[in-house]
Write a protein that holds these residues in place. Structure first.
Motif, mmCIF file in Angstrom:
data_model
loop_
_atom_site.group_PDB
_atom_site.id
_atom_site.type_symbol
_atom_site.label_atom_id
_atom_site.label_comp_id
_atom_site.label_asym_id
_atom_site.label_seq_id
_atom_site.Cartn_x
_atom_site.Cartn_y
_atom_site.Cartn_z
ATOM 1 N N ARG A 168 89.655 95.248 74.644
ATOM 2 C CA ARG A 168 89.513 94.301 75.839
ATOM 3 C C ARG A 168 89.340 95.073 77.067
ATOM 4 O O ARG A 168 88.403 94.628 78.043
ATOM 5 N N VAL A 171 85.685 96.035 77.536
ATOM 6 C CA VAL A 171 84.598 95.171 77.790
ATOM 7 C C VAL A 171 84.850 94.629 79.398
ATOM 8 O O VAL A 171 83.739 94.568 80.088
ATOM 9 N N TRP A 175 81.736 95.487 81.649
ATOM 10 C CA TRP A 175 81.084 94.342 82.150
ATOM 11 C C TRP A 175 80.992 94.467 83.718
ATOM 12 O O TRP A 175 79.951 93.835 84.336
ATOM 13 N N MET A 218 86.158 85.454 81.165
ATOM 14 C CA MET A 218 86.158 86.620 80.392
ATOM 15 C C MET A 218 87.646 87.249 79.982
ATOM 16 O O MET A 218 87.719 87.455 78.799
ATOM 17 N N GLU A 219 88.685 86.960 80.899
ATOM 18 C CA GLU A 219 90.015 87.350 80.499
ATOM 19 C C GLU A 219 90.429 86.602 79.397
ATOM 20 O O GLU A 219 91.095 87.012 78.381
ATOM 21 N N THR A 222 88.332 87.584 76.126
ATOM 22 C CA THR A 222 88.682 88.919 75.278
ATOM 23 C C THR A 222 90.247 88.922 74.929
ATOM 24 O O THR A 222 90.607 89.529 74.114
ATOM 25 N N PHE A 226 90.363 89.945 70.887
ATOM 26 C CA PHE A 226 91.067 91.150 70.877
ATOM 27 C C PHE A 226 92.555 90.774 70.350
ATOM 28 O O PHE A 226 93.336 91.810 69.892
ATOM 29 N N ARG A 229 92.756 91.170 66.419
ATOM 30 C CA ARG A 229 91.743 92.035 65.910
ATOM 31 C C ARG A 229 91.101 91.660 64.391
ATOM 32 O O ARG A 229 89.995 91.835 64.155
ATOM 33 N N ALA A 257 85.451 90.999 66.941
ATOM 34 C CA ALA A 257 85.525 91.036 68.440
ATOM 35 C C ALA A 257 85.077 92.617 68.505
ATOM 36 O O ALA A 257 84.089 92.747 69.544
ATOM 37 N N GLU A 258 85.416 93.424 67.731
ATOM 38 C CA GLU A 258 85.113 94.931 68.127
ATOM 39 C C GLU A 258 83.442 95.339 67.633
ATOM 40 O O GLU A 258 82.989 96.241 68.046
ATOM 41 N N PHE A 265 79.773 89.319 74.899
ATOM 42 C CA PHE A 265 80.797 88.928 75.545
ATOM 43 C C PHE A 265 80.436 87.980 76.741
ATOM 44 O O PHE A 265 81.479 87.001 76.989
#
Length: 279
Positions: A168, A171, A175, A218-219, A222, A226, A229, A257-258, A265
């Motif tokens: 997270r 990213v 970003w 986005m928060e 993510t 994550f 996971r 996610a990874e 994302f």
């Protein structure tokens, strides 16, 4: 600079003030001027820039920053013992050095100095991550961030997809900014030595920054992706209308996610925001 070379040594200052590093404050002091000067140099040309330093401690990096052509240095320090040392330093640089005695987590650092602004700091390790995320939310306010972290944290910030450190934090950071590890330091470079290696990460915000609403989206994405996971995306994103979110972005729900790129994302965050706005 003659004035800097004439200052009392950091070790003598620490001894006179009885400034022992405190674990509760995440303190590990940098005393070697060669190292602090290198960190100041890694921040790039500071001519005319206004620098914010968080957690200056006895002022080793502060001295190095004052040795550049920075227009001003604002030191934010929570520890009253260290703040007293910075006050002494202000007497030598009354026009360029300012002290804010407060918790940096409670401060809007953009209000402390005009643009163009840089943050250059050996961050207290126990609050480094929340500080960074808060500054990423204000990406357009900063010209550059030059920050010392534990090496593992710096690796997470700069990690690529499908690597063990990717998550997270990486990213969010990538970003919003170009992220590079520009220096690594062994435990012995600090007083007292931490248990792990440390690293300086350089973050240069991208020209286009997300809106506050998009950053929140986005928060959320993510955190969900994550937070679990081992789950496939169709499971980890379930609370965010996962099936619809994945269908509209064209991302395979069996992925984890990874494996996702920053661009993927970004697509998820923008679509999540759009879906949330539509209700």
């Amino acid at each position: 600079m003659t004035l800097l070379s004439g200052l009392e040594s950091l070790r003598d200052v620490i001894s006179r003030h009885g400034l022992d590093a405190r674990k509760a404050l995440g303190q590990h002091f940098l005393l070697d001027p060669d190292i602090t000067n290198r960190i100041a140099a890694l921040a790039g040309p500071l001519d005319g820039r206004h620098v914010v330093e968080v957690g200056p401690g006895p002022g080793g990096l502060t001295r190095a920053l004052l040795g550049t052509q920075a227009a001003s240095v604002t030191a934010v320090e929570l520890d009253p013992r260290a703040a007293e040392i910075i006050r002494e330093l202000i007497s030598f640089f009354p026009d360029r050095l300012r002290l804010v005695e407060d918790d940096a987590l409670k401060q809007d650092l953009t209000a402390l100095c005009p643009a163009p602004r840089h943050i250059v700091a050996n961050l207290p390790y126990n609050v480094a991550t929340p500080l960074l995320v808060g500054w990423l939310r204000q990406g357009a306010a900063w010209e550059r961030l030059t920050l010392m972290f534990q090496l593992e944290v710096a690796e997470r910030i700069c990690a690529q997809p499908d690597t063990s450190h990717y998550g997270r934090l990486g990213v969010l950071a990538q970003w919003c900014a170009r992220c590079d590890i520009v220096m690594k330091l062994p435990p012995g470079a600090f007083s007292p030595p931490p248990a792990v290696w440390s690293a300086v990460a350089s973050l240069t915000p991208h020209p286009e920054q997300p809106s506050p609403a998009l950053f929140k989206a986005m928060e959320r994405v993510t955190a969900a992706a994550f937070g679990q996971r081992r789950k496939m995306l169709r499971g980890s994103l379930k609370s965010l209308q996962g099936e619809r979110l994945l269908a509209e972005t064209g991302i395979d729900g069996t992925r984890r996610a990874e494996t996702l790129s920053i661009a993927e994302f970004d697509s998820l965050a923008r679509t999540h925001l759009a879906l949330s706005t539509k209700g």
